[in-house]
Design a protein around this motif. Structure first.
Motif, PDB file in Angstrom:
ATOM      1  N   GLN A  16       0.804  -1.383   0.015  1.00 18.24           N
ATOM      2  CA  GLN A  16       0.060  -0.178   0.061  1.00 18.24           C
ATOM      3  C   GLN A  16       0.743   1.306  -0.247  1.00 18.24           C
ATOM      4  O   GLN A  16       0.471   2.292  -0.492  1.00 18.24           O
ATOM      5  N   PHE A  21      -1.679  -0.843  -4.826  1.00 13.19           N
ATOM      6  CA  PHE A  21      -3.228  -0.960  -5.024  1.00 13.19           C
ATOM      7  C   PHE A  21      -3.799   0.217  -5.663  1.00 13.19           C
ATOM      8  O   PHE A  21      -4.983   0.204  -5.562  1.00 13.19           O
ATOM      9  N   ASP A  22      -2.887   1.234  -5.932  1.00 16.18           N
ATOM     10  CA  ASP A  22      -3.568   2.471  -6.533  1.00 16.18           C
ATOM     11  C   ASP A  22      -4.142   2.165  -7.925  1.00 16.18           C
ATOM     12  O   ASP A  22      -3.504   1.468  -8.685  1.00 16.18           O
ATOM     13  N   ASN A  23      -5.129   2.799  -8.231  1.00 17.30           N
ATOM     14  CA  ASN A  23      -5.818   2.762  -9.777  1.00 17.30           C
ATOM     15  C   ASN A  23      -6.024   1.314 -10.261  1.00 17.30           C
ATOM     16  O   ASN A  23      -5.708   0.969 -11.375  1.00 17.30           O
ATOM     17  N   LEU A  24      -6.491   0.352  -9.440  1.00 18.98           N
ATOM     18  CA  LEU A  24      -6.839  -0.933  -9.823  1.00 18.98           C
ATOM     19  C   LEU A  24      -8.187  -0.814 -10.419  1.00 18.98           C
ATOM     20  O   LEU A  24      -9.025   0.058 -10.164  1.00 18.98           O
ATOM     21  N   GLY A  26     -12.052  -1.410 -11.427  1.00 18.56           N
ATOM     22  CA  GLY A  26     -13.093  -1.552 -10.497  1.00 18.56           C
ATOM     23  C   GLY A  26     -12.866  -0.998  -9.069  1.00 18.56           C
ATOM     24  O   GLY A  26     -13.771  -1.119  -8.203  1.00 18.56           O
ATOM     25  N   ALA A  27     -11.937  -0.225  -9.015  1.00 17.62           N
ATOM     26  CA  ALA A  27     -11.599   0.548  -7.476  1.00 17.62           C
ATOM     27  C   ALA A  27     -12.951   1.482  -7.142  1.00 17.62           C
ATOM     28  O   ALA A  27     -13.031   2.447  -8.154  1.00 17.62           O
ATOM     29  N   GLY A  28     -13.377   1.320  -6.076  1.00 17.11           N
ATOM     30  CA  GLY A  28     -14.352   2.313  -5.617  1.00 17.11           C
ATOM     31  C   GLY A  28     -15.635   1.759  -6.194  1.00 17.11           C
ATOM     32  O   GLY A  28     -16.701   2.352  -5.974  1.00 17.11           O
ATOM     33  N   LYS A  29     -15.944   0.804  -6.894  1.00 19.30           N
ATOM     34  CA  LYS A  29     -17.149   0.196  -7.315  1.00 19.30           C
ATOM     35  C   LYS A  29     -17.427  -0.963  -6.681  1.00 19.30           C
ATOM     36  O   LYS A  29     -16.870  -1.669  -6.327  1.00 19.30           O
TER      37      LYS A  29
END
Length: 176
Positions: A16, A21-24, A26-29
Motif C-alpha cells: 500500500q 493498490f492504486d488505480n486498480l 473496479g476500484a471504488g465500485k
C-alpha cells in the motif's frame, strides 16, 4: 506500526505504501454479483459459477427430469446411429432406466415425478423417416453442387468448358 504485525499484514502495508493498490480496475465500485437481489437468493454464487463456467448441470437434476429431457431429444439425437438394432438398443436402455427410476422411493409429501417411456417401434419409424429426409437433402445438395460446377465459368470440370477455354487461348495466341 503494530509490534505484533504478521508477515502478511506487513507485506500488504508495504505494498500500500508503494502504491501498488492504486488505480486498480473496479476500484471504488461495488463487487459484481453481490447486490440486494442476492440476499433473496442464497445460491447466487452457484448460479453465477454455472453461468460463468458454462457448466452442464444435467447430472445435478433429479433423475426423472433428466430422463424427460433426454426423451425430448429423440429421435434427432439418434441420427448418428447407423443401424436399427443400435437405435432399438438405445431406446430399450432408456426404457429400462425409466422403469428403474420408477422403483425409487418417493421423498417428501409431493408425489414422485415419473418420466414416460418411449414406444420403440414408433421412434424407430421416426428415426427411419429422418434418416431418409437427411439422405435426400444430402443428394439434393450434391446435385446442386454438381450443377453449379458445370455451369459456372472457370470451373474447369466439364469437357466442353475445357475445349472452349482451349479454343479461346488458341485464338488469343493466333493459332486457329
Amino acid at each position: 506500526m503494530d509490534p505484533w504485525e504478521s508477515p502478511v499484514e506487513r507485506a500488504i502495508r508495504e505494498a500500500q505504501e508503494r502504491g501498488e493498490f492504486d488505480n486498480l480496475p473496479g476500484a471504488g465500485k461495488p463487487l459484481r454479483g453481490i447486490g440486494a437481489s442476492d440476499v433473496d437468493d442464497p445460491d447466487w454464487w452457484v448460479k453465477g459459477l454455472v453461468q460463468r463456467e458454462q457448466l452442464d448441470m444435467t447430472g445435478a437434476m433429479p433423475p426423472a427430469i433428466a430422463l424427460r429431457k433426454e426423451r425430448q431429444t429423440f429421435p434427432e439425437s439418434l441420427l448418428d446411429l447407423r443401424t436399427e438394432e443400435s437405435v432399438r438398443a438405445v431406446l430399450e436402455d432408456f426404457n429400462r432406466r425409466v422403469k428403474l427410476d420408477r422403483l425409487r422411493p418417493a421423498v417428501g409429501a409431493m408425489p414422485p415425478l415419473i418420466a414416460p417411456t418411449v414406444d420403440v417401434e414408433d421412434m424407430v419409424g421416426q428415426w427411419r423417416r429422418l434418416r431418409e429426409e437427411r439422405a435426400e437433402q444430402a443428394r439434393a445438395e450434391r446435385a446442386r453442387a454438381a450443377a453449379a460446377a458445370e455451369v459456372s465459368p472457370g470451373a474447369g470440370t466439364s469437357r466442353a468448358g475445357r475445349r472452349g477455354r482451349a479454343a479461346w487461348i488458341g485464338r488469343l495466341l493466333g493459332r486457329s
